[in-house]
Design an enzyme around this catalytic site. Structure first.
Site, mmCIF file in Angstrom:
data_model
loop_
_atom_site.group_PDB
_atom_site.id
_atom_site.type_symbol
_atom_site.label_atom_id
_atom_site.label_comp_id
_atom_site.label_asym_id
_atom_site.label_seq_id
_atom_site.Cartn_x
_atom_site.Cartn_y
_atom_site.Cartn_z
ATOM 1 N N ALA A 150 0.950 -1.092 -0.160
ATOM 2 C CA ALA A 150 0.146 -0.035 -0.036
ATOM 3 C C ALA A 150 0.888 1.212 -0.045
ATOM 4 O O ALA A 150 1.948 1.403 0.388
ATOM 5 C CB ALA A 150 -0.677 -0.111 1.216
ATOM 6 N N GLU A 207 -3.647 -12.533 0.670
ATOM 7 C CA GLU A 207 -2.686 -12.363 1.542
ATOM 8 C C GLU A 207 -3.315 -13.178 2.757
ATOM 9 O O GLU A 207 -3.912 -12.684 3.754
ATOM 10 C CB GLU A 207 -2.254 -11.039 1.891
ATOM 11 N N HIS A 210 -2.379 -11.615 6.517
ATOM 12 C CA HIS A 210 -2.976 -10.135 7.087
ATOM 13 C C HIS A 210 -4.387 -10.279 7.728
ATOM 14 O O HIS A 210 -5.175 -10.347 6.904
ATOM 15 C CB HIS A 210 -2.847 -9.283 5.673
#
Length: 238
Positions: A150, A207, A210
């Site tokens: 990000a 992911e 996460h």
């Protein structure tokens, strides 16, 4: 593993929240250290990106490529035994999740917690350089990097309520840990933030490590209805 009764678990959790303020719980890599840090992030919002909405509460702040962390966002952090940090408000549920996972025979640890703006930028720059070394142009490398990293200001890690959880492979496989988290994390208020079937919505590839804290009520509903955070927030604020 059999879960506690709802009333019993509620009482237990509230006792833990009080005790953990002063007590160091010695249980593997996720251990509370007394004290914390109070931080303020001050950065101008990214061009063309909206300010994240906080009206639904701190646990339901939506941060992604379209919504950036508030300028001057404040948070208080708790440090884990391995040096990683998280928002102090998610610690009791994170600890309970790790306790139960370990009782089930799993070996796991928090690989990443809170990140500063500078740390997020460094990760982005490193990924871009990796792609450039593979022969991609700077523009191509940046676009590819954004599929996994990000932009600073749009990372949940900067909120302190997202953690990357990995297996200690000396005792458990990654598949074992990721499978347990996928099946159980919602019971503790955590969601798998970037599942493989929601990539077009989240803008981030799968992911399995996460996890983002949203609270038990929201996590259960999202799990039951197979919603990602963007979809859930969209239902609350159409």
């Amino acid at each position: 593993m059999r879960r506690r009764g709802r009333k019993s678990r509620y009482i237990h959790k509230n006792i833990r929240r009080i005790v953990l303020i002063a007590l160091v719980v010695i249980l593997g890599s996720v251990v509370l250290r007394t004290g914390g840090s109070f931080l303020r992030q001050s950065r101008s919002l990214l061009s063309g990106v909206n300010q994240a909405d906080t009206s639904l509460g701190w646990n339901l702040i939506l941060v992604n490529g379209d919504y950036a962390i508030l300028d001057d966002y404040e948070l208080e952090l708790t440090e884990l035994s391995n040096g990683k940090k998280v928002d102090f408000r998610i610690y009791p549920d994170l600890q309970e999740m790790f306790d139960d996972a370990r009782l089930g025979g799993l070996h796991l640890f928090v690989r990443e917690g809170y990140r500063t703006w500078e740390e997020q930028q460094a990760i982005m720059d490193e990924r871009i350089e990796e792609y450039k070394k593979e022969g991609y142009s700077k523009q191509e490398a940046k676009k590819m990097a954004e599929e996994y990293v990000a932009e600073p200001g749009t990372s949940e890690h900067q909120l302190g309520i997202a953690v990357d959880i990995n297996a200690d492979t000396s005792g458990s496989s990654s598949d074992e840990v990721y499978s347990w988290l996928d099946e159980n994390a919602y019971k503790y208020g955590f969601i798998k933030r970037y599942p493989p079937d929601k990539t077009e919505i989240t803008g981030v590839n799968n992911e399995p490590w996460h996890y983002r804290y949203v609270g038990e009520e929201a996590a259960k509903e999202m799990k039951d209805k197979n919603l990602c955070l963007e979809e859930y927030i969209g239902q609350l604020k159409p």
